[in-house]
Design an enzyme around this catalytic site. Structure first.
Site, PDB file in Angstrom:
ATOM      1  N   HIS A 251      26.858  44.587  81.349  1.00  0.00           N
ATOM      2  CA  HIS A 251      27.548  43.672  80.569  1.00  0.00           C
ATOM      3  C   HIS A 251      26.520  42.330  80.606  1.00  0.00           C
ATOM      4  CE1 HIS A 251      30.627  39.951  80.223  1.00  0.00           C
ATOM      5  NE2 HIS A 251      30.926  40.815  79.343  1.00  0.00           N
ATOM      6  N   LYS A 253      23.117  40.085  79.223  1.00  0.00           N
ATOM      7  CA  LYS A 253      22.778  39.671  78.097  1.00  0.00           C
ATOM      8  C   LYS A 253      21.300  39.082  78.314  1.00  0.00           C
ATOM      9  CE  LYS A 253      27.142  39.250  76.971  1.00  0.00           C
ATOM     10  NZ  LYS A 253      28.278  39.423  78.046  1.00  0.00           N
ATOM     11  N   ASP A 258       7.027  38.480  75.836  1.00  0.00           N
ATOM     12  CA  ASP A 258       5.737  38.381  76.437  1.00  0.00           C
ATOM     13  C   ASP A 258       5.817  38.025  77.844  1.00  0.00           C
ATOM     14  OD1 ASP A 258       4.735  39.576  74.263  1.00  0.00           O
ATOM     15  OD2 ASP A 258       4.033  37.390  73.681  1.00  0.00           O
ATOM     16  N   HIS A 431      34.070  31.717  74.743  1.00  0.00           N
ATOM     17  CA  HIS A 431      33.417  32.828  75.543  1.00  0.00           C
ATOM     18  C   HIS A 431      32.400  32.328  76.486  1.00  0.00           C
ATOM     19  CE1 HIS A 431      30.992  36.608  75.774  1.00  0.00           C
ATOM     20  NE2 HIS A 431      32.219  37.244  75.613  1.00  0.00           N
ATOM     21  N   LYS A 433      30.565  31.164  79.914  1.00  0.00           N
ATOM     22  CA  LYS A 433      30.744  31.293  81.319  1.00  0.00           C
ATOM     23  C   LYS A 433      29.585  30.436  81.848  1.00  0.00           C
ATOM     24  CE  LYS A 433      30.601  35.632  79.111  1.00  0.00           C
ATOM     25  NZ  LYS A 433      31.876  35.865  78.962  1.00  0.00           N
ATOM     26  N   ASP A 438      28.257  18.060  89.801  1.00  0.00           N
ATOM     27  CA  ASP A 438      27.838  16.887  90.525  1.00  0.00           C
ATOM     28  C   ASP A 438      26.369  16.352  89.602  1.00  0.00           C
ATOM     29  OD1 ASP A 438      29.928  16.753  92.346  1.00  0.00           O
ATOM     30  OD2 ASP A 438      28.608  17.704  93.982  1.00  0.00           O
TER      31      ASP A 438
END
Length: 513
Positions: A251, A253, A258, A431, A433, A438
């Site tokens: 899952h 991404k 480089d 979508h 996450k 603080d």
């Protein structure tokens, strides 16, 4: 529809896989009812299987909620549930596969070595930060870094444009690892750059998850990429075998350019992520771009996964950030990308979130598409709110999966009663996450607040302390909250009785979804 189109549809891999799965269920049902004529013997054998299954579940190291869900299923269907679990839910990896997967962790330990002075410096500045960072280093084998800049992207559109700009600058290698690829407005210009760079001699590699992309890409898409000079591989090819335990997916991404520039976050490479295709209203997502030393952790994540799938042995030192970027950025706080491996019995993603919630002193703001917290997470959120910490959570108003959204809403009442403020993103589907706490700490990554992300999937995220982009994450949360609808306790209590029952039934089996 022409005969050619009909035949192409029938012989698509996804259709064949679906048919084979249906056949397996039908065969299981046939033998189940066939042997049920031998009532006493069949009942005894099935009951024994159920007892064995329950013993195996209780003895396992699985999450307690996962155990409870299976035990309830078996107790509800004692003749059917036990044999079903033993056939399809109690699969173990072969020794060879275990050894291959263990190498992912071994390589993370071997190549992502910490600079102890960085952790010592952080510990001296803020003990809480040092302790959280130390856990990530021990649990995920990913150390903290300085000499790294961080750029926050509040939408998929912004991240996509920045990715195109950076891909154009690639001179040596490009690594992409995504759950979903889909041909279209977002992917096509990226692919055009990848093809051109590969022709120029740049080492271009792509990993995509088979199940994540099975409805998005043509069959054999990895072979098509190879024909363009792009090295490609598919994570965990989906096979037509009912297997409820071994459904681990990639899952993550990740984009690395480089060695010195990297992207991660919630954004896949498909058109809904940049809102050129509307599926569930406006699609809100986030990502970050890193430049500097911390990109090494993303590179190691990619290479360990590549070597695992391909069975290769990379020379990791060829891909370090310093190789192609001699001058690293100045310090901008502490940046710590980390991976979460579902097969090492260490729920790093969940524990990082729990640490942030339990150590927050003023506020913790959360965005998540799925609010299906474990008992530990629910307790931490409620305790923080009751202790006076300003806890806020933004979830979608328009869901992508109605049944998952019902489970999310099933948790609202308990959280709101404890003082947690919950908002639904009115324009559509969120979508993203992300956690921010603080004004000092933040996490942006791929890890949802559900059982799949926390316990079953390969995930990644970036933990930050003292970085300048944390204020950008904070401001984006408030701007998103401003267009969201707050859920009140009155609304929670006004839910019709039949809806409440349906939500709680789905909630009971949430770990199996």
């Amino acid at each position: 529809m022409t005969f050619k189109k009909i035949s192409q549809f029938i012989f698509r891999r996804v259709v064949i896989v679906a048919l084979l799965l249906v056949i397996q269920v039908a065969v299981f049902a046939f033998f189940f009812f066939r042997f049920s004529h031998y009532s006493v013997i069949f009942y005894g054998v099935s009951l024994f299987c159920s007892l064995v299954a329950v013993f195996a579940i209780v003895s396992s190291r699985s999450n307690p909620a996962y155990k409870i869900a299976w035990i309830i299923l078996i107790m509800s269907l004692p003749i059917f549930g036990g044999p079903f679990y033993l056939l399809f839910g109690f699969n173990k990896l072969s020794r060879h596969t275990c050894k291959k997967m263990a190498k992912i962790t071994e390589d993370m330990v071997r190549y992502d070595q910490p600079d102890e002075s960085v952790l010592e410096k952080m510990m001296a500045a803020e003990a809480d930060a040092g302790l959280q960072s130390h856990y990530i280093e021990r649990g995920a084998h990913s150390p903290p870094y300085c000499r790294t800049s961080c750029e926050y992207h509040p939408t998929g559109e912004v991240s996509w444009q920045r990715m195109l700009e950076e891909l154009e600058k690639a001179e040596h290698y490009i690594f992409l690892e995504y759950f979903i690829l889909e041909e279209g407005t977002m992917w096509d210009p990226i692919l055009a750059i990848l093809r051109r760079k590969a022709a120029e001699g740049v080492d271009v590699r792509v990993i995509y998850d088979d199940l994540g992309s099975i409805f998005k890409l043509p069959d054999g898409y990895d072979k098509l990429l190879e024909s363009y000079g792009i090295r490609a591989c598919v994570f965990n090819p989906f096979i037509p075998v009912i297997n409820l335990r071994m459904n681990n997916r990639d899952h993550r991404k990740i984009c690395v350019i480089d060695g010195h520039t990297g992207f991660t976050g919630g954004i896949n490479l498909a058109d809904e992520y940049i809102n050129v295709k509307e599926l569930h209203g406006h699609w809100k997502d986030t990502a970050i771009m890193l430049r500097g030393e911390a990109v090494w952790s993303l590179t190691v994540m990619f290479l360990t996964m590549w070597d695992f799938i391909k069975g290769e042995e990379a020379d990791f030192d060829l891909y370090r950030p310093q190789v192609y970027q001699r001058e690293l950025p100045p310090d901008d706080g502490y940046i710590q990308p980390f991976a979460d491996n579902p097969l090492d019995d260490e729920p790093v993603g969940e524990n990082v979130y729990l640490n942030m919630i339990s150590r927050a002193k003023k506020y913790v703001y959360i965005t998540t598409p799925y609010l299906i917290p474990s008992n530990e997470m629910m307790t931490a959120l409620c305790n923080a709110a009751r202790s006076g910490v300003d806890v806020r959570i933004i979830t979608p108003h328009i869901p992508d999966k109605w049944y998952v959204h019902m489970v999310s809403r099933a948790h609202y009442s308990q959280l709101v009663e404890a003082g947690v403020r919950i908002f639904e993103y009115t324009p559509g589907f969120i979508h993203a996450k992300s956690f921010v706490a603080d004004g000092l700490y933040a996490v942006v990554g791929t890890i949802n607040l559900d059982y799949r992300s926390l316990y079953l999937h390969f995930e990644c995220a970036t933990w930050m302390y003292g970085a300048s982009c944390i204020q950008d994450i904070y401001r984006d949360f408030l701007e998103t909250e401003a267009v969201s609808q707050e859920i009140t306790l009155e609304q929670c209590r006004a839910v019709p009785f039949h809806t409440r029952i349906a939500r709680n039934l789905l909630k009971m089996f949430a770990p199996l979804m």
